[in-house]
Write an enzyme that holds these catalytic residues in place. Structure first.
Site, PDB file in Angstrom:
ATOM      1  N   HIS A 153       0.905  -1.433   0.457  1.00 26.81           N
ATOM      2  CA  HIS A 153       0.096   0.566   0.033  1.00 26.81           C
ATOM      3  C   HIS A 153       0.884   1.173  -0.143  1.00 26.81           C
ATOM      4  O   HIS A 153       0.130   2.189   0.243  1.00 26.81           O
ATOM      5  CB  HIS A 153      -0.865   0.124   1.220  1.00 26.81           C
ATOM      6  CG  HIS A 153      -1.711  -1.462   1.399  1.00 26.81           C
ATOM      7  ND1 HIS A 153      -3.071  -1.502   0.607  1.00 26.81           N
ATOM      8  CD2 HIS A 153      -1.563  -2.183   2.210  1.00 26.81           C
ATOM      9  CE1 HIS A 153      -3.738  -2.960   0.698  1.00 26.81           C
ATOM     10  NE2 HIS A 153      -2.724  -2.823   1.977  1.00 26.81           N
ATOM     11  N   SER A 274      16.634  21.413 -15.067  1.00 29.87           N
ATOM     12  CA  SER A 274      15.433  22.087 -15.406  1.00 29.87           C
ATOM     13  C   SER A 274      16.232  23.277 -16.546  1.00 29.87           C
ATOM     14  O   SER A 274      17.186  23.830 -15.666  1.00 29.87           O
ATOM     15  CB  SER A 274      15.093  22.749 -13.995  1.00 29.87           C
ATOM     16  OG  SER A 274      13.948  23.602 -14.406  1.00 29.87           O
ATOM     17  N   LYS A 280      17.284  21.591  -9.836  1.00 28.99           N
ATOM     18  CA  LYS A 280      16.890  20.584 -10.156  1.00 28.99           C
ATOM     19  C   LYS A 280      17.637  19.244 -11.099  1.00 28.99           C
ATOM     20  O   LYS A 280      18.827  19.803 -11.941  1.00 28.99           O
ATOM     21  CB  LYS A 280      15.849  20.273 -11.099  1.00 28.99           C
ATOM     22  CG  LYS A 280      14.139  21.507 -10.818  1.00 28.99           C
ATOM     23  CD  LYS A 280      13.823  20.964  -9.643  1.00 28.99           C
ATOM     24  CE  LYS A 280      12.820  19.758 -10.013  1.00 28.99           C
ATOM     25  NZ  LYS A 280      12.126  20.006 -10.835  1.00 28.99           N
ATOM     26  N   TYR A 314      -7.104 -12.071 -46.425  1.00 24.30           N
ATOM     27  CA  TYR A 314      -6.506 -11.204 -47.081  1.00 24.30           C
ATOM     28  C   TYR A 314      -7.303  -9.587 -46.659  1.00 24.30           C
ATOM     29  O   TYR A 314      -7.800  -9.879 -47.680  1.00 24.30           O
ATOM     30  CB  TYR A 314      -5.493 -11.044 -47.782  1.00 24.30           C
ATOM     31  CG  TYR A 314      -4.204  -9.981 -47.136  1.00 24.30           C
ATOM     32  CD1 TYR A 314      -2.965  -9.701 -46.621  1.00 24.30           C
ATOM     33  CD2 TYR A 314      -4.807  -8.604 -47.993  1.00 24.30           C
ATOM     34  CE1 TYR A 314      -2.773  -8.271 -46.555  1.00 24.30           C
ATOM     35  CE2 TYR A 314      -4.332  -7.519 -47.632  1.00 24.30           C
ATOM     36  CZ  TYR A 314      -2.440  -7.534 -47.256  1.00 24.30           C
ATOM     37  OH  TYR A 314      -2.222  -5.945 -47.567  1.00 24.30           O
TER      38      TYR A 314
HETATM   39  N1  ARG Z   1       1.434  -3.939 -48.375  1.00 30.59           N
HETATM   40  C1  ARG Z   1       0.606  -4.919 -47.739  1.00 30.59           C
HETATM   41  C2  ARG Z   1       0.301  -5.373 -46.834  1.00 30.59           C
HETATM   42  O1  ARG Z   1       1.427  -4.957 -46.268  1.00 30.59           O
HETATM   43  C3  ARG Z   1       1.151  -6.282 -48.632  1.00 30.59           C
HETATM   44  C4  ARG Z   1       0.114  -6.857 -49.126  1.00 30.59           C
HETATM   45  C5  ARG Z   1      -0.911  -6.519 -50.577  1.00 30.59           C
HETATM   46  N2  ARG Z   1      -1.285  -7.359 -50.914  1.00 30.59           N
HETATM   47  C6  ARG Z   1      -2.730  -6.687 -52.225  1.00 30.59           C
HETATM   48  N3  ARG Z   1      -3.275  -7.915 -52.247  1.00 30.59           N
HETATM   49  N4  ARG Z   1      -2.590  -5.663 -51.683  1.00 30.59           N
HETATM   50  O2  ARG Z   1      -0.089  -6.060 -45.886  1.00 30.59           O
END
Ligand code: ARG
Length: 481
Positions: A153, A274, A280, A314
């Site tokens: 504490h 400072s 300081k 992706y």
């Molecule tokens: N610059 C992209 C990244 O950093 C690479 C992959 C891009 N792929 C795509 N289909 N645009 O993820």
């Protein structure tokens, strides 16, 4: 790169907004290494003609050499580091460059480069963490018999040794080293060969590229391979927790260097002044370690928020992983460097620690434990000692300064041997149970931590550059393994 489908030019604002070269340029080295492995595998499997493969490998190898010597920089109008490589390679070797992207997408390419990058960066952070643990262990060895108050504490609680306190921080960092190593292993799965999301009909050998890249595992599912960013989340989390640990230590440096505590003084090399107040001396590095912990926590929150709504596989959102990861690794690395220098520049004021052992009745628990050993139930002992503390407080003295008859008036079981347990030193020396602050137990911790350090350092020296990098250095690009 994808001109065939388009008649018009990309709007410049969209180009500026979507390009990643300004930050993914730091993957250039790893993307070249990934490309070398890919090109070699394409040649070995007969996926592309050998003569073209030779030209590609030579071109990539020269680019890598020029990049490392500073002759070549990953910059230009390209949208990302992957298209930069293709463009420069084409400029250098001509049309053969067009075969490099066979059986590969930027989706598996970028994940490959990022995995290689993060493993390398983690190795450096682990080495730095080991250095800081080493500083604390050395200081602990010098201070196993420096007694000071331990706190709960933020109130003085029980006597401990400075060594025990420092090793508590060392153990936090040792667990960071373990976590960082686990992330290193998690990042060791090669996604190369997953293509855009659905693999490839070409006769590629992803196990071969993984082997050339020194990655111990190969993706199991091409969609997972390009969509997975667990290793990024885990790396940022490991950095965030490390920063939280450094921040808690840094807070103590700030607190302990105040005149109110006065437990440490800072060497001139690690304190700042400072512009206004001539007197300081500020613990600015420690403050900034504490401050920067917040941004790495933010990196983690940003990454998880970015990932949570993504449908497979992706998505361009994933491009946002890089700046967050780079920031977390850079910040952790910078904080470790500053913390190590600061830790070395801390001068411990053992006199002030000794003074702080007075006035807080820090051995009250020892007195209760003493009564327990004399047969008193702990709850009763707790109450008696509470009364003794009140008595000492009203007399303005320490527990060990109370006359024996006065003590016996409150707890009849007390005998002359009580004084052995009432001194802070006696208290710490008696705490011999496992993991406690007694010098013998602290010595065991030192042995254990040194063992962990040695193991981590042995692991680090077994981390070698990817086999394909060695082949590149030796100019053995194709044919010889
Ligand atoms: N610059 C992209 C990244 O950093 C690479 C992959 C891009 N792929 C795509 N289909 N645009 O993820």
């Amino acid at each position: 790169m994808w001109g065939g489908r388009f008649a018009g030019r990309l709007d410049s604002a969209i180009d500026r907004f979507t390009r990643s070269l300004p930050f993914d340029r730091r993957l250039a080295r790893w993307d070249l290494i990934g490309s070398l492995a890919h090109a070699r595998m394409l040649a070995e499997t007969g996926t592309i003609p050998r003569a073209d493969a030779e030209a590609i490998l030579r071109g990539l190898s020269e680019m890598l050499r020029d990049l490392e010597s500073g002759v070549l920089a990953a910059e230009g109008p390209d949208e990302d580091v992957h298209s930069w490589i293709e463009r420069v390679l084409h400029e250098r070797i001509g049309p053969a460059a067009g075969r490099l992207h066979t059986a590969r997408s930027r989706n598996d390419q970028t994940a490959t480069a990022l995995r290689l990058y993060v493993r390398d960066a983690l190795e450096r952070v682990i080495a730095q963490a080991c250095e800081l643990i080493d500083v604390w262990v050395r200081q602990a060895v010098a201070h196993t018999e420096t007694w000071m108050p331990g706190y709960t504490h933020l109130q003085r609680a029980q006597p401990v040794s400075l060594a025990h306190h420092l090793l508590a921080h060392a153990w936090s960092l040792a667990s960071d080293v373990g976590r960082l190593r686990a992330v290193h292993a998690a990042a060791g799965t090669s996604p190369l060969g997953a293509g855009a999301l659905a693999g490839t009909p070409h006769p590629i050998e992803p196990h071969r590229t993984a082997q050339l890249l020194g990655l111990p595992a190969v993706f199991a599912n091409s969609m997972h391979a390009v969509a997975d960013r667990d290793y990024v989340a885990e790396a940022i989390f490991a950095c965030a927790l490390l920063m939280v640990h450094l921040s808690r230590w840094a807070e103590e440096v700030v607190l302990w260097s105040t005149p109110e505590f006065g437990f440490v003084a800072l060497d001139d090399t690690v304190a700042k002044g400072s512009s206004l107040m001539p007197q300081k001396k500020n613990p600015e590095a420690a403050e900034l370690i504490r401050g920067k912990a917040g941004r790495v926590i933010g990196d983690l929150a940003s990454l998880l928020a970015m990932l949570k709504g993504l449908a497979l596989a992706y998505n361009s959102d994933l491009q946002e992983d890089k700046e967050l990861l780079f920031d977390a690794l850079d910040t952790a690395s910078g904080a470790l460097a500053a913390a190590t220098v600061t830790a070395r520049g801390v001068v411990y004021r053992t006199d002030r620690m000794r003074d702080a052992l007075r006035g807080g009745f820090l051995t009250a628990t020892d007195l209760a434990d003493y009564l327990v050993r004399k047969g008193v139930a702990f709850r009763t002992a707790h109450e008696r000692v509470g009364a003794l503390v009140r008595e000492a407080e009203s007399r303005g003295c320490e527990l060990w300064e109370l006359p024996l008859p006065v003590m016996q008036g409150i707890a009849a079981e007390i005998e002359a041997d009580v004084h052995d347990v009432l001194s802070p030193e006696g208290s710490v020396r008696a705490r011999l149970a496992h993991g406690g602050p007694a010098p013998q137990r602290v010595a065991e911790q030192v042995v254990q931590l040194r063992g962990e350090l040695a193991a981590a350092r042995a692991w680090l020296s077994a981390c070698t550059p990817p086999p394909i990098y060695r082949l590149h250095e030796e100019g053995r690009l194709l044919g010889q393994t």
